[in-house]
Design a protein around this motif. Structure first.
Motif, mmCIF file in Angstrom:
data_model
loop_
_atom_site.group_PDB
_atom_site.id
_atom_site.type_symbol
_atom_site.label_atom_id
_atom_site.label_comp_id
_atom_site.label_asym_id
_atom_site.label_seq_id
_atom_site.Cartn_x
_atom_site.Cartn_y
_atom_site.Cartn_z
ATOM 1 N N LEU A 153 1.006 0.821 10.746
ATOM 2 C CA LEU A 153 1.049 -0.644 10.737
ATOM 3 C C LEU A 153 0.304 -1.148 11.972
ATOM 4 O O LEU A 153 0.654 -0.807 13.102
ATOM 5 N N ILE A 154 -0.759 -1.918 11.737
ATOM 6 C CA ILE A 154 -1.539 -2.434 12.865
ATOM 7 C C ILE A 154 -1.382 -3.943 12.932
ATOM 8 O O ILE A 154 -1.779 -4.665 12.026
ATOM 9 N N GLU A 155 -0.795 -4.381 14.014
ATOM 10 C CA GLU A 155 -0.497 -5.797 14.194
ATOM 11 C C GLU A 155 -1.598 -6.470 15.008
ATOM 12 O O GLU A 155 -2.135 -5.893 15.939
ATOM 13 N N MET B 188 -9.585 -12.441 3.600
ATOM 14 C CA MET B 188 -9.425 -11.011 3.851
ATOM 15 C C MET B 188 -8.039 -10.494 3.472
ATOM 16 O O MET B 188 -7.762 -9.306 3.547
ATOM 17 N N VAL B 189 -7.207 -11.427 2.999
ATOM 18 C CA VAL B 189 -5.813 -11.103 2.747
ATOM 19 C C VAL B 189 -5.628 -10.387 1.403
ATOM 20 O O VAL B 189 -6.353 -10.639 0.443
ATOM 21 N N LEU C 168 -2.042 -7.751 5.296
ATOM 22 C CA LEU C 168 -0.855 -8.559 5.009
ATOM 23 C C LEU C 168 -0.842 -9.775 5.930
ATOM 24 O O LEU C 168 -1.073 -9.661 7.127
ATOM 25 N N PHE C 169 -0.574 -10.924 5.327
ATOM 26 C CA PHE C 169 -0.554 -12.169 6.102
ATOM 27 C C PHE C 169 0.863 -12.734 6.085
ATOM 28 O O PHE C 169 1.415 -13.015 5.026
ATOM 29 N N LEU C 170 1.472 -12.881 7.273
ATOM 30 C CA LEU C 170 2.806 -13.482 7.385
ATOM 31 C C LEU C 170 2.652 -14.970 7.645
ATOM 32 O O LEU C 170 1.964 -15.375 8.578
ATOM 33 N N ILE D 192 -1.598 -6.307 9.744
ATOM 34 C CA ILE D 192 -0.616 -7.391 9.660
ATOM 35 C C ILE D 192 -1.011 -8.507 10.616
ATOM 36 O O ILE D 192 -1.207 -8.262 11.810
ATOM 37 N N THR D 193 -1.130 -9.733 10.075
ATOM 38 C CA THR D 193 -1.439 -10.853 10.961
ATOM 39 C C THR D 193 -0.523 -12.038 10.684
ATOM 40 O O THR D 193 0.204 -12.059 9.683
#
Lengths: 356, 356
Positions: free
Chosen positions: B168-170, B210-211, B189-191, B76-77
């Motif tokens: 989940l890796i932030e 990479m998303v 996952l891109f926020l 997650i980024t």
């Protein structure tokens, strides 16, 4: 002497020329005088894998080194059919008409069949090849991809020492070849064509990230509106991809290489981009980074080469890598086990013989 | 005993617990039983750089290895302020309400100050932290970036052995950290948040490549139209960037993590993506590639480490690299000279002493 005999004589003379050995000094002098046959000869030398050639090549490169680095290095990519050859031919002629000397190189890992020839690649770019201020070198004959890039880099050095102002390096974009070209050039140009309704697809992963200038080729009255739409969509997409250089908005230009339309704009934009990079010290900075990266790459290559020359080490490498990928144990643990073995082996070899 | 004394006693007991040594068997048993304190203890062990800890860590990892690999690994980024913590908190709770166990890890190279604590990161994700089926581990304390990623990978293995279904890796996205996260996860996952008129800018280079899933966060009635426009523009931009997996159209979802809106869709899309990868054998394939890449990375790291432990070799490395970047000679020539020296030195060392 009839024409056939005349041609045969020329071919025989060329064969003799090809088999001649030139001293490093003769080659350097030829390069500095811009003698195309001797430039080609020097390139054949740096492309050779024979160790005696390699020694002479390194000697030669060391001598010409002070005369290198002055050109503008342009990478050019695009799918087959994007019109790269036609673009390079007419773009090269435009640069020459602006008083510049142009060399054309290619990274094409797929064309191992097409061996380099001292006559140059006569089948394409015929008009450009006739120009005194142009030098065209077909793809290096073979070799793994990284090796090809190194050869192309050394070929570029020779062209620079011979006084070429623009080095155009073409890639057909097989595998990682664009990355390799981007890593040895100052500006990266992407040729795009508009196709059948599916404009937005078919751009290779990563290309949009390395591009500095985009040229939509083969635009005419029939597809002008389509081309304009594609341009708009490309520009929108580019808003999501920050350019490599700050203060540089990647231009999307329209034109037709065949009809010499839009090439002047490409020439201007390339020069504008180089000027910006020079003004912000990025030109030199990026070249230093490229050289460092190449150094690191080759350190790894040579160490890997050492490993591969030792059978038991290579077997261990394959085995530990397999263990890592099968998650027999943690990849970093497997790597440690392997490196320990490698070090042990290269020591025991050194005890057995000092000549390796 | 008043409350203050009560708290002091607890803190003292925790300190004693922290200093206790556990055998590898005790740790493995604790992990397999899902005992959070012992999981945390095992993670502290794999994060340690002390060589005796490292030996025990490798032993531990070898034993738990057969129990790893079963989770879905989610990277997650998003920029600071994108709402990653809130997202993870409420997304994690949603997954738990679907019968899943969730572990939360972080790669945050900038937070060297925030040392790991066996109490976990109580300052954020308070609600998630209370859940029995959640485990939250703050960032590894320090270390160079690649090392942090390795630590996070090993931490993930421990969580998998403890039966967590989603890891989940932030990442906050400093430097290369997204690449490192993408290299150890199955789905990325891109926020994104919509800001002041400049929607299309501010996306970091390489992220779009990479998303796998995009979530536009903090959407409410006031900015809904803007969010929809951003979604459209993002989808257009994505047309230029072929997805990592064929047959996968990267979804752009709208919602509000704070108000639990849209999280179900994210959960569904993630599972859909994983199902697709499993059906096409890409799930296993990519994990094997990741492990191989990690192996290669660590071989290089260990060899570089060997070089750096030898002062004269390190000096030579720096010098030849400098020569390469100053173009004193060709980078590949400098690399060769260096590797030859490295080999010579490691041999002469081995003649002097067999204990190195």
């Amino acid at each position: 002497m009839n024409k056939t005999n005349y041609l045969l004589t020329i071919q025989r003379l060329i064969l003799i020329f090809e088999s001649m050995k030139f001293s490093t000094e003769e080659l350097v002098e030829g390069i500095r005088l811009g003698n195309k046959r001797l430039i080609a000869k020097a390139i054949t030398l740096v492309e050779s894998k024979k160790s005696e050639h390699r020694i002479q090549a390194e000697e030669l490169l060391k001598i010409v080194m002070p005369f290198t680095g002055k050109s503008i290095r342009v990478g050019i990519t695009g799918v087959p059919g994007a019109g790269k050859s036609t673009f390079i031919e007419n773009f090269g002629r435009l640069a020459i008409s602006n008083g510049k000397k142009v060399a054309v190189l290619a990274i094409d890992p797929s064309s191992a069949i097409n061996k380099g020839s001292i006559l140059g690649d006569k089948t394409r770019m015929e008009e450009l090849a006739k120009e005194e201020n142009a030098f065209i070198r077909p793809s290096p004959s073979s070799g793994f991809l990284g090796g090809v890039a190194n050869t192309t880099f050394e070929t570029m050095m020779i062209c620079e020492a011979a006084g070429y102002d623009y080095i155009l390096i073409e890639t057909v974009g097989v595998g990682q070849s664009e990355v390799l070209v981007a890593d040895i050039t100052d500006v990266f140009l992407f040729l795009k064509i508009i196709g059948g309704g599916d404009e937005l697809q078919g751009i290779k992963r990563g290309i949009m990230e390395m591009v500095d200038v985009i040229f939509i080729n083969k635009v005419d009255a029939d597809n002008l509106q389509k081309a304009k739409n594609t341009k708009l969509e490309l520009k929108r997409a580019l808003d999501f991809i920050p350019p490599k250089e700050k203060n540089w908005k990647i231009p999307v230009l329209l034109g037709s290489a065949l009809n010499n339309e839009g090439l002047g704009e490409v020439f201007e934009k390339i020069n504008e981009f180089i000027d910006l990079k020079k003004k912000t010290q990025r030109f030199e900075e990026v070249r230093v980074q490229q050289a460092e990266k190449r150094f690191e790459y080759w350190v790894q290559e040579y160490i890997l080469g050492m490993m591969k020359r030792n059978n038991s080490v290579e077997e261990a490498y394959i085995e530990h890598k397999k263990n890592a990928s099968a998650m027999v144990s943690n990849p970093s643990t497997e790597a440690k086990l392997f490196v320990e073995k490698f070090l042990r082996d290269s020591r025991s070899v050194s005890r057995d013989s000092e000549n390796i």
